[in-house]
Design a protein around this motif. Structure first.
Motif, PDB file in Angstrom:
ATOM      1  N   GLY A 104      18.811   0.981   6.373  1.00  0.00           N
ATOM      2  CA  GLY A 104      17.547   0.344   6.047  1.00  0.00           C
ATOM      3  C   GLY A 104      16.932   0.812   4.751  1.00  0.00           C
ATOM      4  N   VAL A 105      17.759   1.248   3.827  1.00  0.00           N
ATOM      5  CA  VAL A 105      17.267   1.764   2.552  1.00  0.00           C
ATOM      6  C   VAL A 105      16.594   0.658   1.735  1.00  0.00           C
ATOM      7  N   VAL A 106      17.187  -0.499   1.706  1.00  0.00           N
ATOM      8  CA  VAL A 106      16.620  -1.603   0.919  1.00  0.00           C
ATOM      9  C   VAL A 106      15.297  -2.052   1.532  1.00  0.00           C
ATOM     10  N   GLY A 107      15.238  -2.175   2.851  1.00  0.00           N
ATOM     11  CA  GLY A 107      14.000  -2.549   3.518  1.00  0.00           C
ATOM     12  C   GLY A 107      12.916  -1.508   3.340  1.00  0.00           C
ATOM     13  N   GLY A 108      13.280  -0.233   3.386  1.00  0.00           N
ATOM     14  CA  GLY A 108      12.306   0.837   3.177  1.00  0.00           C
ATOM     15  C   GLY A 108      11.748   0.836   1.766  1.00  0.00           C
ATOM     16  N   ALA A 109      12.611   0.610   0.786  1.00  0.00           N
ATOM     17  CA  ALA A 109      12.146   0.558  -0.600  1.00  0.00           C
ATOM     18  C   ALA A 109      11.271  -0.666  -0.832  1.00  0.00           C
ATOM     19  N   LEU A 110      11.636  -1.787  -0.243  1.00  0.00           N
ATOM     20  CA  LEU A 110      10.823  -2.997  -0.355  1.00  0.00           C
ATOM     21  C   LEU A 110       9.473  -2.802   0.329  1.00  0.00           C
ATOM     22  N   ALA A 111       9.468  -2.110   1.460  1.00  0.00           N
ATOM     23  CA  ALA A 111       8.219  -1.818   2.159  1.00  0.00           C
ATOM     24  C   ALA A 111       7.304  -0.935   1.304  1.00  0.00           C
ATOM     25  N   LEU A 112       7.886   0.018   0.602  1.00  0.00           N
ATOM     26  CA  LEU A 112       7.078   0.858  -0.289  1.00  0.00           C
ATOM     27  C   LEU A 112       6.436   0.025  -1.394  1.00  0.00           C
ATOM     28  N   LEU A 113       7.207  -0.836  -2.003  1.00  0.00           N
ATOM     29  CA  LEU A 113       6.693  -1.657  -3.099  1.00  0.00           C
ATOM     30  C   LEU A 113       5.637  -2.648  -2.605  1.00  0.00           C
ATOM     31  N   LEU A 114       5.947  -3.383  -1.546  1.00  0.00           N
ATOM     32  CA  LEU A 114       4.992  -4.355  -1.021  1.00  0.00           C
ATOM     33  C   LEU A 114       3.759  -3.666  -0.440  1.00  0.00           C
ATOM     34  N   GLY A 115       3.949  -2.508   0.160  1.00  0.00           N
ATOM     35  CA  GLY A 115       2.811  -1.755   0.692  1.00  0.00           C
ATOM     36  C   GLY A 115       1.873  -1.302  -0.396  1.00  0.00           C
ATOM     37  N   LEU A 116       2.417  -0.894  -1.525  1.00  0.00           N
ATOM     38  CA  LEU A 116       1.579  -0.506  -2.657  1.00  0.00           C
ATOM     39  C   LEU A 116       0.783  -1.701  -3.172  1.00  0.00           C
ATOM     40  N   ILE A 117       1.435  -2.838  -3.292  1.00  0.00           N
ATOM     41  CA  ILE A 117       0.751  -4.049  -3.752  1.00  0.00           C
ATOM     42  C   ILE A 117      -0.331  -4.454  -2.764  1.00  0.00           C
ATOM     43  N   ALA A 118      -0.028  -4.422  -1.466  1.00  0.00           N
ATOM     44  CA  ALA A 118      -1.011  -4.794  -0.445  1.00  0.00           C
ATOM     45  C   ALA A 118      -2.197  -3.837  -0.442  1.00  0.00           C
ATOM     46  N   SER A 119      -1.942  -2.556  -0.651  1.00  0.00           N
ATOM     47  CA  SER A 119      -3.029  -1.580  -0.688  1.00  0.00           C
ATOM     48  C   SER A 119      -3.951  -1.819  -1.871  1.00  0.00           C
ATOM     49  N   VAL A 120      -3.375  -2.113  -3.013  1.00  0.00           N
ATOM     50  CA  VAL A 120      -4.183  -2.389  -4.201  1.00  0.00           C
ATOM     51  C   VAL A 120      -4.994  -3.669  -4.002  1.00  0.00           C
ATOM     52  N   LEU A 121      -4.362  -4.721  -3.490  1.00  0.00           N
ATOM     53  CA  LEU A 121      -5.087  -5.978  -3.244  1.00  0.00           C
ATOM     54  C   LEU A 121      -6.187  -5.779  -2.203  1.00  0.00           C
ATOM     55  N   GLY A 122      -5.900  -5.038  -1.148  1.00  0.00           N
ATOM     56  CA  GLY A 122      -6.909  -4.775  -0.123  1.00  0.00           C
ATOM     57  C   GLY A 122      -8.075  -3.978  -0.665  1.00  0.00           C
ATOM     58  N   ARG A 123      -7.784  -3.004  -1.501  1.00  0.00           N
ATOM     59  CA  ARG A 123      -8.858  -2.200  -2.110  1.00  0.00           C
ATOM     60  C   ARG A 123      -9.704  -3.057  -3.044  1.00  0.00           C
ATOM     61  N   LEU A 124      -9.065  -3.885  -3.862  1.00  0.00           N
ATOM     62  CA  LEU A 124      -9.822  -4.772  -4.751  1.00  0.00           C
ATOM     63  C   LEU A 124     -10.697  -5.736  -3.955  1.00  0.00           C
ATOM     64  N   ALA A 125     -10.153  -6.284  -2.888  1.00  0.00           N
ATOM     65  CA  ALA A 125     -10.933  -7.202  -2.057  1.00  0.00           C
ATOM     66  C   ALA A 125     -12.074  -6.483  -1.361  1.00  0.00           C
ATOM     67  N   LEU A 126     -11.857  -5.244  -0.950  1.00  0.00           N
ATOM     68  CA  LEU A 126     -12.913  -4.473  -0.304  1.00  0.00           C
ATOM     69  C   LEU A 126     -14.043  -4.170  -1.279  1.00  0.00           C
ATOM     70  N   VAL A 127     -13.692  -3.799  -2.500  1.00  0.00           N
ATOM     71  CA  VAL A 127     -14.713  -3.551  -3.517  1.00  0.00           C
ATOM     72  C   VAL A 127     -15.476  -4.829  -3.829  1.00  0.00           C
ATOM     73  N   ARG A 128     -14.762  -5.932  -3.925  1.00  0.00           N
ATOM     74  CA  ARG A 128     -15.414  -7.204  -4.222  1.00  0.00           C
ATOM     75  C   ARG A 128     -16.327  -7.631  -3.072  1.00  0.00           C
ATOM     76  N   SER A 129     -15.899  -7.397  -1.832  1.00  0.00           N
ATOM     77  CA  SER A 129     -16.742  -7.786  -0.697  1.00  0.00           C
ATOM     78  C   SER A 129     -17.988  -6.915  -0.622  1.00  0.00           C
ATOM     79  N   ARG A 130     -17.892  -5.667  -0.996  1.00  0.00           N
ATOM     80  CA  ARG A 130     -19.081  -4.802  -1.028  1.00  0.00           C
ATOM     81  C   ARG A 130     -20.034  -5.255  -2.113  1.00  0.00           C
ATOM     82  N   ARG A 131     -19.480  -5.609  -3.270  1.00  0.00           N
ATOM     83  CA  ARG A 131     -20.323  -6.036  -4.386  1.00  0.00           C
ATOM     84  C   ARG A 131     -21.034  -7.339  -4.060  1.00  0.00           C
ATOM     85  N   THR A 132     -20.319  -8.307  -3.499  1.00  0.00           N
ATOM     86  CA  THR A 132     -20.961  -9.582  -3.161  1.00  0.00           C
ATOM     87  C   THR A 132     -21.885  -9.423  -1.969  1.00  0.00           C
TER      88      THR A 132
END
Length: 136
Positions: free
Chosen positions: A95-123
C-alpha cells in the motif's frame, strides 16, 4: 556437493524471500492505503465545495470546513502509518502508493479545510455586525 543439496538450498532460500503480490491482489496494506486515500479525497472534495460555495454566502460552511480538516488529517496520519510499516516499495502489495497518495491528498484537504474555516469565521463575524460597523 551434490545437485540435490544445491536444489534443496535453493528451494529453502526461495521460500524465505518475500513474494511480491500480483497487480490485482487486494492485500491488507493496499486496502489501508486505498481507504486512507479515499478519506483524504473526500476531504478535498468537501473543502473545495465549501470554498466555492462560501464565496457568495454569509455564514454557514463551518461544519463542512471542520469535516474537510479532520478528513485531511485522518488521511495523512493513516497514510503516514501505512508508509512507516511498509517493508517494500511500490508494487509489493504494502500500500505504498495509496499511503503516499493519502499524504498528498490529506495535505491538500487540510489546507482547503483551514482556508474554509478561516473564511467562515471572517464571514460569520461580519454577518453579526450592523451596517454602520461593517468595514468596506
Amino acid at each position: 556437493m551434490s545437485i540435490g543439496s544445491v536444489l534443496a538450498a535453493s528451494a529453502a532460500h526461495a521460500s524465505v524471500q518475500p513474494v511480491a503480490a500480483d497487480a490485482y491482489d487486494l492485500t491488507a496494506g493496499r486496502l489501508v492505503g486505498t481507504a486512507a486515500a479515499l478519506v483524504a479525497l473526500v476531504g478535498v472534495v468537501v473543502g473545495g465545495s465549501v470554498l466555492v460555495r462560501s464565496a457568495g454566502r454569509i455564514g454557514g460552511g463551518r461544519r463542512r470546513a471542520i469535516t474537510s480538516l479532520v478528513a485531511g488529517l485522518t488521511g495523512m496520519v493513516v497514510g503516514a502509518l501505512n508508509l512507516a510499516v511498509a517493508d517494500g516499495g511500490p508494487g509489493t502489495g504494502n500500500g505504498v502508493v495509496g499511503g503516499a497518495l493519502a499524504l498528498l491528498l490529506g495535505l491538500i484537504a487540510s489546507v482547503l479545510g483551514r482556508l474554509a474555516l478561516v473564511r467562515s469565521r471572517r464571514t460569520g463575524r461580519t454577518a453579526g455586525r450592523s451596517d454602520d460597523e461593517r468595514v468596506s
